[in-house]
Structures are given as structure tokens and as C-alpha cells.
Motif scaffolding. Structure first.
Motif, PDB file in Angstrom:
ATOM      1  N   ASN A   1       0.967  -1.000  -0.044  1.00 13.47           N
ATOM      2  CA  ASN A   1      -0.011  -0.294   0.056  1.00 13.47           C
ATOM      3  C   ASN A   1       0.811   1.153   0.007  1.00 13.47           C
ATOM      4  OD1 ASN A   1      -2.002  -1.725   0.185  1.00 13.47           O
ATOM      5  ND2 ASN A   1      -3.215  -0.908   1.971  1.00 13.47           N
ATOM      6  N   LEU A   2       0.685   2.049  -0.953  1.00 14.55           N
ATOM      7  CA  LEU A   2       1.607   3.252  -1.262  1.00 14.55           C
ATOM      8  C   LEU A   2       0.583   4.552  -0.824  1.00 14.55           C
ATOM      9  CD1 LEU A   2       4.311   4.260  -1.977  1.00 14.55           C
ATOM     10  CD2 LEU A   2       3.325   4.429  -4.324  1.00 14.55           C
ATOM     11  N   SER A   3       1.001   5.352  -0.018  1.00 18.34           N
ATOM     12  CA  SER A   3       0.280   6.330   0.333  1.00 18.34           C
ATOM     13  C   SER A   3       0.767   7.613  -0.550  1.00 18.34           C
ATOM     14  CB  SER A   3       0.907   7.044   1.784  1.00 18.34           C
ATOM     15  OG  SER A   3       0.364   6.193   2.659  1.00 18.34           O
ATOM     16  N   LEU A   4      -0.261   8.099  -1.531  1.00 16.61           N
ATOM     17  CA  LEU A   4       0.031   9.069  -2.370  1.00 16.61           C
ATOM     18  C   LEU A   4      -1.355   9.911  -2.602  1.00 16.61           C
ATOM     19  CD1 LEU A   4       1.849  10.505  -4.579  1.00 16.61           C
ATOM     20  CD2 LEU A   4       1.247   8.829  -6.347  1.00 16.61           C
ATOM     21  N   ASP A   5      -1.582  10.886  -2.066  1.00 19.74           N
ATOM     22  CA  ASP A   5      -2.743  11.728  -2.058  1.00 19.74           C
ATOM     23  C   ASP A   5      -2.929  12.605  -3.168  1.00 19.74           C
ATOM     24  OD1 ASP A   5      -3.573  10.545   0.567  1.00 19.74           O
ATOM     25  OD2 ASP A   5      -1.674  12.047   1.283  1.00 19.74           O
ATOM     26  N   THR A   6      -2.017  12.881  -4.309  1.00 25.54           N
ATOM     27  CA  THR A   6      -2.064  13.759  -5.216  1.00 25.54           C
ATOM     28  C   THR A   6      -1.068  13.409  -6.346  1.00 25.54           C
ATOM     29  OG1 THR A   6      -1.871  16.097  -5.889  1.00 25.54           O
ATOM     30  CG2 THR A   6      -0.614  15.456  -3.971  1.00 25.54           C
ATOM     31  N   LEU A   7      -1.228  13.700  -7.525  1.00 26.44           N
ATOM     32  CA  LEU A   7      -0.350  13.587  -8.508  1.00 26.44           C
ATOM     33  C   LEU A   7       0.238  14.827  -8.857  1.00 26.44           C
ATOM     34  CD1 LEU A   7      -2.137  11.073 -10.913  1.00 26.44           C
ATOM     35  CD2 LEU A   7      -0.174  10.664  -9.127  1.00 26.44           C
ATOM     36  N   ASP A   8      -0.121  16.065  -8.109  1.00 26.42           N
ATOM     37  CA  ASP A   8       0.682  17.350  -8.395  1.00 26.42           C
ATOM     38  C   ASP A   8       1.671  17.525  -7.526  1.00 26.42           C
ATOM     39  OD1 ASP A   8      -0.268  20.352  -9.612  1.00 26.42           O
ATOM     40  OD2 ASP A   8       0.168  20.549  -7.552  1.00 26.42           O
ATOM     41  N   LYS A   9       2.810  17.967  -7.970  1.00 19.54           N
ATOM     42  CA  LYS A   9       3.946  18.234  -7.018  1.00 19.54           C
ATOM     43  C   LYS A   9       3.745  19.363  -6.094  1.00 19.54           C
ATOM     44  CE  LYS A   9       9.024  18.520  -7.336  1.00 19.54           C
ATOM     45  NZ  LYS A   9      10.206  18.378  -8.115  1.00 19.54           N
ATOM     46  N   LYS A  10       3.091  20.200  -6.556  1.00 21.66           N
ATOM     47  CA  LYS A  10       2.923  21.557  -5.500  1.00 21.66           C
ATOM     48  C   LYS A  10       1.738  20.916  -4.335  1.00 21.66           C
ATOM     49  CE  LYS A  10       1.696  26.269  -5.410  1.00 21.66           C
ATOM     50  NZ  LYS A  10       0.079  26.293  -4.478  1.00 21.66           N
ATOM     51  N   ARG A  11       0.812  20.363  -4.819  1.00 24.97           N
ATOM     52  CA  ARG A  11      -0.211  20.102  -3.717  1.00 24.97           C
ATOM     53  C   ARG A  11       0.541  18.898  -2.963  1.00 24.97           C
ATOM     54  NH1 ARG A  11      -3.992  20.919  -7.745  1.00 24.97           N
ATOM     55  NH2 ARG A  11      -3.967  18.682  -8.394  1.00 24.97           N
ATOM     56  N   PHE A  12       1.459  18.128  -3.401  1.00 29.60           N
ATOM     57  CA  PHE A  12       1.971  17.027  -2.677  1.00 29.60           C
ATOM     58  C   PHE A  12       2.922  17.762  -1.460  1.00 29.60           C
ATOM     59  CE2 PHE A  12       5.372  14.540  -1.001  1.00 29.60           C
ATOM     60  CZ  PHE A  12       4.853  13.015  -1.142  1.00 29.60           C
ATOM     61  N   PHE A  13       3.268  18.814  -1.822  1.00 27.08           N
ATOM     62  CA  PHE A  13       4.308  19.582  -0.692  1.00 27.08           C
ATOM     63  C   PHE A  13       3.240  20.213   0.228  1.00 27.08           C
ATOM     64  CE2 PHE A  13       6.283  23.524   0.834  1.00 27.08           C
ATOM     65  CZ  PHE A  13       7.378  22.743   1.389  1.00 27.08           C
ATOM     66  N   GLU A  14       2.237  20.776  -0.258  1.00 31.01           N
ATOM     67  CA  GLU A  14       1.368  21.288   0.773  1.00 31.01           C
ATOM     68  C   GLU A  14       0.522  20.356   1.758  1.00 31.01           C
ATOM     69  OE1 GLU A  14      -1.372  23.137  -2.099  1.00 31.01           O
ATOM     70  OE2 GLU A  14      -0.274  24.861  -2.222  1.00 31.01           O
ATOM     71  N   ILE A  15       0.241  19.300   1.271  1.00 27.92           N
ATOM     72  CA  ILE A  15      -0.254  18.113   2.019  1.00 27.92           C
ATOM     73  C   ILE A  15       0.691  17.397   2.934  1.00 27.92           C
ATOM     74  CG2 ILE A  15      -1.518  15.829   1.912  1.00 27.92           C
ATOM     75  CD1 ILE A  15      -2.671  16.824  -0.586  1.00 27.92           C
ATOM     76  N   ALA A  16       1.843  16.996   2.397  1.00 30.19           N
ATOM     77  CA  ALA A  16       2.850  16.241   3.220  1.00 30.19           C
ATOM     78  C   ALA A  16       4.008  17.062   3.938  1.00 30.19           C
ATOM     79  CB  ALA A  16       3.681  15.167   2.081  1.00 30.19           C
ATOM     80  N   ARG A  17       3.973  18.314   3.570  1.00 32.76           N
ATOM     81  CA  ARG A  17       5.071  19.336   3.892  1.00 32.76           C
ATOM     82  C   ARG A  17       6.440  18.926   3.661  1.00 32.76           C
ATOM     83  NH1 ARG A  17       1.142  18.819   9.005  1.00 32.76           N
ATOM     84  NH2 ARG A  17      -0.569  20.434   8.695  1.00 32.76           N
ATOM     85  N   ARG A  18       6.682  18.068   2.682  1.00 36.08           N
ATOM     86  CA  ARG A  18       7.925  17.656   2.308  1.00 36.08           C
ATOM     87  C   ARG A  18       8.134  17.638   0.964  1.00 36.08           C
ATOM     88  NH1 ARG A  18       8.341  18.854   6.761  1.00 36.08           N
ATOM     89  NH2 ARG A  18       9.648  17.712   8.595  1.00 36.08           N
ATOM     90  N   ASP A  19       9.141  17.905   0.272  1.00 37.94           N
ATOM     91  CA  ASP A  19       9.450  17.767  -1.011  1.00 37.94           C
ATOM     92  C   ASP A  19       9.693  16.544  -1.816  1.00 37.94           C
ATOM     93  OD1 ASP A  19       9.434  18.647  -3.743  1.00 37.94           O
ATOM     94  OD2 ASP A  19      10.979  19.812  -3.924  1.00 37.94           O
TER      95      ASP A  19
END
Length: 327
Positions: free
Chosen positions: A117-135
Motif C-alpha cells: 500500500n503506497l500513500s499518495l494523495d495527489t499527482l500534483d507536485k505542488k499539492r503534494f508539498f502542501e499536504i505532506a509538508r515535504r518535497d
């Protein structure tokens, strides 16, 4: 096989091996993170192996390793090899955020891990950073395709959050067109160290499904596996499938076959309880395997009917972070 007091078999253990994580996801912990526990507070690998061995004698056959992020714990892959060798454990899987996972793909394949199971909430790099707070988007996305190329059954876990990533529902669904992957949309739960983010859950399972149907009106219902937490669907001629998990609505409790063990040894017979007893303390106080087995049997016979009953029985309101209780 052992059954609980509601006639449900208990065959599946979700084993959290650490409370630490290398992301700071919005829905999982506060931005500042959580106060990590001293190593002495965590179960040792030896204690986990002994516990799983006892549970296997009671009918537990499936183990999913969770965290935190499992691979931030030192020597995790060696521990997984030892787990895979316990008699009675026929299925060993893992939930990961993918940042450190790629280097261990060969070993996981060798030991017989089938599902990741792979946690991945978005395919958008910017939103990923906003959600995960890490690049770390590029690394996680690369891991997804490494896992698929290696032949793992991959389930992408995407928590649907109002105002955060609802625009990603369709792009994530479209991943199933050319990839044999399961995209699982999960209702947001209040396990983020702060409590619920919303007065009510705006994006529940029916709304998520309606959003998918608005783009794919010919979406077909699949037959759900026994004890499945997801309601599963497929778009005609697409290779993968879609699952919707009513984790907050708790509509799947009637077939629940899983228990959880936190990294500190708290046994949870329901995600929404606050721990029914501490296995780490029992082991360190000298309990025998037979006594431990009987303790498990007694606890399983007092299991709440569903997540709502478990929440009502709590000694305090939900304030813990998912990283401290295991996914």
C-alpha cells in the motif's frame, strides 16, 4: 481460528513498527510533528516476533507492517525476513510512503511480500508539498512504478480532504487506465493529533463515488473480497480498479477481521478504541506464551460491535495522531 464475540474471525494483524515518519501529512499529524518516543518505549523486534508467533497459533495468518513510516526504523528488512518465516503467517504486506522503499524492492520480492500500500494523495507536485509538508513527490511517484514493474499488487491510498486534494480524484482514477493498480480513496479520519478538521465530513464515500461517476458514468461494481474495507469498482477496459473506503462512516465493521498493535505495544481491537491493553508491558513483566494466548482470547471476546461503539467506550476524545497508532 478464533472468533470474536460477534462471530467475526480474527485473521489479520496490522503491526506498527515505529511512530516516526519522514513526512508531515496534514491528515496524519500537526505541522510541527509529534513528540517521538524514546526507543525503550517501543516494542523491540524480538517482542514483536514473539507476539506475532503467539497470534499465529490463534489463527492470525496475515500481517501488514505499518508505522509511521516502517523503513525509517533501522534493520527493518531483516525483521521482515524473520516475520515471513513464522509458521502460520501466509501473507506479509506493508504500507509505506515510498520515500525509502525503492532500495528494498528486491528483498521484499524474495521474502514473498505480495501487496504494497503506497500513500499518495495527489499527482500534483505542488499539492503534494502542501499536504505532506515535504518535497518528496518525485521519489514517491518513481517508487509507484518500480513496484508495479516488479509485479507487486499495488494499492495507492489517497485520503480525500476538503479544500486540499478533491481535484485529484479524477487524475488518480485515470491512473487505472494503463496500470494494473488499485486506487483507494479514503474518507478523512480525525487521527491527526488535532481532532477533526471539519464540523462534518463533506467528502464521504457516496460523494467520492458520485465524483468518479460524473466522469465515468459506466463505472462497474466489482465483487468485494471477504472482509474488504473498500467498495470496489472498475472502468470498462481499464487495467486497474478503484476502491472507496468509508473509514469515518464505518460501514464495513460487520466483517472486520483485523486487530492493531501499536509501536508501543497497545493492542487495539478497533481503530477507534484507545487501546485495550499493553502487550509490551505484559511481555516485560514475564508473561508466558500460554498466558498471553489466553489474554488475547479473553480480549477478543469483548470486542466492540463497530467503530462507533469503540469510540463511545473511549476514556478520552480522539486526539492521537495516526502515526502513533498505525495506519
Amino acid at each position: 481460528m478464533i472468533y470474536d464475540n460477534h462471530g467475526r474471525p480474527i485473521t489479520y494483524l496490522r503491526l506498527a513498527v515505529t511512530d516516526r515518519c519522514n513526512l508531515r501529512c496534514f491528515y496524519c499529524m500537526p505541522e510541527a510533528g509529534v513528540k517521538y518516543l524514546h526507543k525503550s518505549k517501543l516494542m523491540t523486534y524480538e517482542e514483536m516476533l514473539r507476539t506475532v508467533s503467539v497470534l499465529s497459533e490463534l489463527g492470525i495468518s496475515k500481517v501488514r507492517i505499518t508505522g509511521g513510516e516502517p523503513f525509517v526504523r533501522h534493520n527493518m528488512i531483516d525483521f521482515m525476513y524473520q516475520l515471513s518465516e513464522i509458521e502460520g503467517i501466509t501473507e506479509l504486506n506493508i504500507t509505506t510512503n515510498g520515500i525509502l522503499t525503492g532500495q528494498y524492492i528486491r528483498q521484499m520480492k524474495e521474502m514473498g511480500v505480495r501487496s504494497v500500500n503506497l500513500s499518495l494523495d495527489t499527482l500534483d507536485k505542488k499539492r503534494f508539498f502542501e499536504i505532506a509538508r515535504r518535497d518528496e513527490f518525485d521519489k514517491v511517484y518513481q517508487t509507484l512504478f518500480q513496484l508495479l514493474d516488479a509485479g507487486f499488487e499495488v494499492k495507492v491510498n489517497a485520503v480525500v480532504m476538503d479544500g486540499q486534494n478533491t481535484q485529484d480524484i479524477i487524475p488518480l482514477t485515470e491512473l487505472t487506465k494503463d496500470n494494473k493498480v488499485s486506487i483507494r480513496f479514503i474518507e478523512e479520519m480525525p487521527f491527526n493529533g488535532e481532532g477533526s478538521h471539519y464540523p462534518k465530513l463533506n467528502w464521504n464515500a457516496p460523494r467520492i463515488l458520485a465524483e468518479i461517476r460524473s466522469k465515468y458514468p459506466d463505472l462497474q461494481k466489482l465483487v468485494d473480497a471477504p472482509n474488504s474495507t473498500s467498495y470496489n469498482y472498475q472502468i470498462p477496459n481499464y487495467q486497474g480498479n478503484i476502491g472507496v473506503i468509508a473509514a469515518f462512516s464505518r460501514t464495513f465493521c460487520g466483517t472486520c477481521n483485523r486487530i492493531r498493535l501499536t509501536a508501543t505495544g497497545d493492542l487495539k481491537t478497533c481503530l477507534y478504541d484507545d487501546g485495550v491493553l499493553n502487550i509490551r508491558d505484559l511481555l516485560r513483566n514475564g508473561i508466558s506464551d500460554e498466558e498471553l494466548k489466553n489474554t488475547f482470547i479473553n480480549v477478543f471476546k469483548q470486542r466492540p460491535k463497530d467503530g462507533f461503539e469503540a469510540e463511545r467506550n473511549r476514556k478520552s476524545i480522539i486526539t492521537e495522531s495516526m502515526t502513533t497508532i498505525g495506519g
